[in-house]
Design an enzyme around this catalytic site. Structure first.
Site, short mmCIF file in Angstrom:
data_model
loop_
_atom_site.label_atom_id
_atom_site.label_comp_id
_atom_site.label_asym_id
_atom_site.label_seq_id
_atom_site.Cartn_x
_atom_site.Cartn_y
_atom_site.Cartn_z
N ASP A 24 31.49 47.05 73.73
CA ASP A 24 30.40 46.11 74.10
C ASP A 24 29.09 46.50 73.43
OD1 ASP A 24 30.01 48.31 75.85
OD2 ASP A 24 29.53 47.07 77.60
N GLY B 5 32.46 56.02 91.71
CA GLY B 5 33.02 56.93 90.70
C GLY B 5 34.42 56.55 90.25
N SER C 72 28.28 50.69 90.39
CA SER C 72 26.84 50.61 90.12
C SER C 72 26.43 49.22 89.65
CB SER C 72 26.40 51.69 89.12
OG SER C 72 27.20 51.65 87.99
N ASP D 101 29.74 45.29 82.19
CA ASP D 101 29.98 45.43 83.64
C ASP D 101 29.11 44.47 84.44
OD1 ASP D 101 31.47 47.47 82.66
OD2 ASP D 101 30.20 49.07 83.44
C1 GLA Z 1 30.93 51.55 80.98
C2 GLA Z 1 29.69 50.78 80.51
C3 GLA Z 1 30.08 49.51 79.77
C4 GLA Z 1 31.12 49.78 78.69
C5 GLA Z 1 32.26 50.62 79.23
C6 GLA Z 1 33.24 51.04 78.16
O1 GLA Z 1 31.60 50.84 81.97
O2 GLA Z 1 28.86 50.47 81.60
O3 GLA Z 1 28.94 48.91 79.23
O4 GLA Z 1 30.54 50.38 77.57
O5 GLA Z 1 31.80 51.80 79.89
O6 GLA Z 1 33.88 49.94 77.62
#
Ligand code: GLA
Length: 385
Positions: free
Chosen positions: A33, A118, A124, A168
């Protein structure tokens, strides 16, 4: 205790509204991302539910159902709460929203989060997005879910010190029940892809190794791919992001990179290709192919990107060896958290028993398992009754 009752106990008044934002599982497109790639996450029914009311003060007061922590955040001084152990996500979101010109009013928010902390399922992001939605709503602002996701991400970057991408928060806000979201992380355009898994389900296996992005090598990986991009630009000056590099272009320019940076870039470039193939496979109902792509993704995250670790590898290995599992990979940032596996529905109990036993023997403690249910991202339940 029930959410509304608990609200009354914590804040001495009745809650007015209830909202929620979702946790997520990323099906494929890991660590791309922030490289301008496309990702394929789905919102989960594990979520962060909040009960809220305006409190007539200039403070955002936050508390949680499951821990005694509480924070009172002065909306005139939102920049002052970075060191809070609990409440910093909320303060960060308020801070970003203020900078973006949102009208914020004092309110009480009680958090009830069923996304295991976690677990790599984005507890989060769910907290941030639920906060952003509540603050936007209570302040009478126009609601744009994608914008709330962007502000939530910025809070995590600027306030909490994690240089995460947009995936996310975006799916936590915009997810759709029964679907995965194919998100272009540059334009933020997205398509809902029906998640029709036929006689299979998605099983999430939590390795139960605590992890924390602030302390993990997450930010280090970001720096590595930024360096790789800069080096590749020496011969591809127009290149805007690593996700735009074609596999053959990377091979031709291998000499520009150190062996380590080459492997990091190879993960990104190959993973982007697997996302597109996965969407085609899902659209064609070819779950066998989708499963193989998940396995390849895990291998690439293990060998080229080095973000798995022995716990996630143990889970993925055990799952991949299970006959009724079509594919399995780590999901999320890695270093801990969950794997996602496509498993024949009728064999789920056996899968959990077998993978759980192998994991315990190898690692010395138990993994936990959840059968994933997809859901909408932000849900506005409205009036609290
Ligand atoms: C975490 C980050 C995302 C992404 C993932 C890996 O979840 O918050 O932005 O980079 O790792 O794909």
């Amino acid at each position: 205790m029930e959410l509304l009752e608990c609200f009354k106990e914590k804040f001495g008044a009745e809650a007015e509204e209830i909202y929620s934002a979702a946790g997520r599982v990323n099906l494929i497109g890991e660590h791309v991302d922030y490289c301008g790639g496309k990702v394929l996450p789905a919102a989960l029914s594990l979520k962060c539910r909040v009960a809220v009311r305006k409190n007539g003060t200039n403070f955002l007061r936050v508390a949680a159902t499951d821990i005694p922590a509480r924070a009172d955040i002065d909306l005139n001084a939102t920049e002052n709460y970075k060191s809070l152990k609990w409440g910093n996500y909320q303060a960060g979101v308020a801070d970003e929203m203020k900078k973006a010109g949102y009208n914020l009013v004092g309110c009480d928010i009680l958090y009830d989060c069923t996304v295991p902390f976690g677990s790599g399922l984005s507890s989060s992001a769910a907290i941030e997005v639920a906060t952003a939605y509540a603050l936007a709503k209570l302040g009478g602002n126009k609601i744009d879910k994608s914008e709330l996701a962007v502000l939530s991400k910025q809070a995590e970057n600027n306030y909490c010190g994690v240089n995460c991408g947009i995936m996310d928060q975006f799916v936590s806000a915009n997810g759709k029940k029964g679907h995965a979201i194919l998100l272009d992380c540059v334009s933020l355009e997205f398509k809902c892809i029906p998640l029709d898994l036929d006689d299979c389900v998605l099983v999430l296996s939590n390795c139960n190794k605590p992890h924390n992005l602030v302390e993990s090598k997450y930010n280090e990986r970001r720096e590595e791919v930024d360096t790789a991009l800069k080096l590749l630009r020496k011969s591809l000056p127009e290149l805007s992001c690593l996700a735009d590099v074609q596999p053959y272009q990377l091979e031709e320019r291998k000499a520009l990179l150190t062996p380590l940076l080459y492997r990091r870039a190879r993960h990104v470039v190959s993973e982007c290709d697997r996302v597109l193939k996965s969407v085609e496979a899902l659209n064609a109902g070819d779950l066998e192919l989708f499963g193989r792509l998940l396995n390849e993704s895990h291998k690439s995250l293990k060998e080229d990107y080095e973000v798995t670790g022995r716990e996630l590898d143990a889970l993925a290995d055990a799952a991949q060896a299970f006959p009724a599992c079509l594919g399995s990979r780590m999901t999320g940032a890695g270093f801990g958290g969950c794997t996602v596996s496509v498993v024949k529905k009728k064999c789920v109990d056996d899968f959990i028993g077998t993978v759980g036993k192998t994991y315990r023997e190898k690692i010395g403690y138990d993994a936990s398992f959840y059968v994933a249910e997809t859901a909408d991202g932000i849900i506005d339940e409205g009036k609290a009754e």
